[in-house]
Design a protein around this motif. Structure first.
Motif, PDB file in Angstrom:
ATOM      1  N   PRO A   1       1.558   5.250   6.983  1.00  0.00           N
ATOM      2  CA  PRO A   1       0.744   5.847   6.248  1.00  0.00           C
ATOM      3  C   PRO A   1      -0.233   4.733   5.675  1.00  0.00           C
ATOM      4  CG  PRO A   1       2.677   5.873   5.016  1.00  0.00           C
ATOM      5  CD  PRO A   1       3.033   5.396   6.347  1.00  0.00           C
ATOM      6  N   TRP A   2      -1.304   5.106   5.682  1.00  0.00           N
ATOM      7  CA  TRP A   2      -2.566   3.858   5.287  1.00  0.00           C
ATOM      8  C   TRP A   2      -3.612   4.687   4.757  1.00  0.00           C
ATOM      9  CZ3 TRP A   2      -2.664  -0.898   3.969  1.00  0.00           C
ATOM     10  CH2 TRP A   2      -4.120  -1.515   3.851  1.00  0.00           C
ATOM     11  N   LYS A   3      -3.997   4.375   3.348  1.00  0.00           N
ATOM     12  CA  LYS A   3      -5.152   4.762   2.695  1.00  0.00           C
ATOM     13  C   LYS A   3      -5.904   3.556   2.630  1.00  0.00           C
ATOM     14  CE  LYS A   3      -3.540   8.793   0.144  1.00  0.00           C
ATOM     15  NZ  LYS A   3      -3.206   9.232  -1.085  1.00  0.00           N
ATOM     16  N   VAL A   4      -7.219   3.462   3.150  1.00  0.00           N
ATOM     17  CA  VAL A   4      -8.189   2.425   2.699  1.00  0.00           C
ATOM     18  C   VAL A   4      -8.450   2.343   1.319  1.00  0.00           C
ATOM     19  CG1 VAL A   4      -9.951   1.352   3.561  1.00  0.00           C
ATOM     20  CG2 VAL A   4      -8.787   2.827   5.150  1.00  0.00           C
ATOM     21  N   PRO A   5      -8.268   1.302   0.908  1.00  0.00           N
ATOM     22  CA  PRO A   5      -8.511   1.215  -0.431  1.00  0.00           C
ATOM     23  C   PRO A   5     -10.188   1.212  -0.932  1.00  0.00           C
ATOM     24  CG  PRO A   5      -7.630  -0.857  -0.054  1.00  0.00           C
ATOM     25  CD  PRO A   5      -7.567   0.118   1.284  1.00  0.00           C
ATOM     26  N   ARG A   6     -10.831   0.613   0.013  1.00  0.00           N
ATOM     27  CA  ARG A   6     -12.212   0.855  -0.347  1.00  0.00           C
ATOM     28  C   ARG A   6     -12.997   0.351   0.849  1.00  0.00           C
ATOM     29  NH1 ARG A   6     -10.475  -3.843  -3.240  1.00  0.00           N
ATOM     30  NH2 ARG A   6     -10.364  -2.509  -4.986  1.00  0.00           N
TER      31      ARG A   6
ATOM     32  N   ALA B   1       0.610  -1.055   0.109  1.00  0.00           N
ATOM     33  CA  ALA B   1      -0.149   0.009  -0.054  1.00  0.00           C
ATOM     34  C   ALA B   1       0.743   1.214  -0.120  1.00  0.00           C
ATOM     35  CB  ALA B   1      -1.118   0.050   1.187  1.00  0.00           C
TER      36      ALA B   1
ATOM     37  N   PRO C   1     -13.595  12.117   3.625  1.00  0.00           N
ATOM     38  CA  PRO C   1     -13.539  11.135   2.718  1.00  0.00           C
ATOM     39  C   PRO C   1     -12.704  11.352   1.390  1.00  0.00           C
ATOM     40  CG  PRO C   1     -15.597  11.777   3.032  1.00  0.00           C
ATOM     41  CD  PRO C   1     -14.832  12.519   3.891  1.00  0.00           C
ATOM     42  N   LEU C   2     -12.141  10.282   1.033  1.00  0.00           N
ATOM     43  CA  LEU C   2     -11.371  10.457  -0.575  1.00  0.00           C
ATOM     44  C   LEU C   2     -12.303   9.616  -1.484  1.00  0.00           C
ATOM     45  CD1 LEU C   2      -7.903   9.544   0.274  1.00  0.00           C
ATOM     46  CD2 LEU C   2      -8.845  11.853   0.093  1.00  0.00           C
TER      47      LEU C   2
ATOM     48  N   ASN D   1       1.020   3.911  -3.083  1.00  0.00           N
ATOM     49  CA  ASN D   1       0.575   5.453  -2.799  1.00  0.00           C
ATOM     50  C   ASN D   1       1.714   6.356  -2.715  1.00  0.00           C
ATOM     51  OD1 ASN D   1      -2.383   4.892  -2.891  1.00  0.00           O
ATOM     52  ND2 ASN D   1      -2.158   3.871  -1.050  1.00  0.00           N
TER      53      ASN D   1
ATOM     54  N   THR E   1       2.137  12.446   1.153  1.00  0.00           N
ATOM     55  CA  THR E   1       1.686  11.758   2.054  1.00  0.00           C
ATOM     56  C   THR E   1       2.288  10.512   2.168  1.00  0.00           C
ATOM     57  OG1 THR E   1      -0.182  10.704   0.616  1.00  0.00           O
ATOM     58  CG2 THR E   1      -0.958  12.790   1.763  1.00  0.00           C
ATOM     59  N   ASN E   2       2.793   9.787   1.204  1.00  0.00           N
ATOM     60  CA  ASN E   2       3.550   8.664   1.421  1.00  0.00           C
ATOM     61  C   ASN E   2       4.912   9.190   0.776  1.00  0.00           C
ATOM     62  OD1 ASN E   2       1.403   7.486   2.474  1.00  0.00           O
ATOM     63  ND2 ASN E   2       1.196   5.723   0.925  1.00  0.00           N
TER      64      ASN E   2
END
Length: 89
Positions: free
Chosen positions: A47-52, A15, A86-87, A19, A24-25
């Motif tokens: 850093p962590w972005k939830v994919p869905r 991840a 939210p993105l 990203n 951010t990353n």
């Protein structure tokens, strides 16, 4: 080096690499994840972005309530509520 990582750390690494944008990353984040044995002792942020997110709700009301509650908690901690946004892909 990657083969020695536990599976869950590999997920975080993938991840971070996907990203990696320099904002951010960063490549430093990727290196910290690769060096997880030493980084985990220091309690560094990953850093962590939830994919869905899969939701069973069709109206969206519970999500809005959750976002509102998260923003209230962020304000109570003295931070900017705009951090909780939210993105959309």
């Amino acid at each position: 080096r990657i083969q020695e990582l536990p599976y869950c750390i590999r997920i975080l690494l993938e991840a971070a690499i996907r990203n990696c944008d320099g904002l951010t990353n960063s490549s430093q984040d990727v290196e910290r994840i690769l060096d997880w044995r030493n980084s985990s002792v220091k309690a560094v942020d990953v850093p962590w972005k939830v994919p869905r997110v899969v939701l069973q709700d069709l109206s969206g009301i519970p999500v809005l309530i959750d976002l509102s509650a998260m923003r209230d908690a962020v304000v109570a901690s003295g931070c900017d509520p705009q951090l909780v946004n939210p993105l959309s892909p």
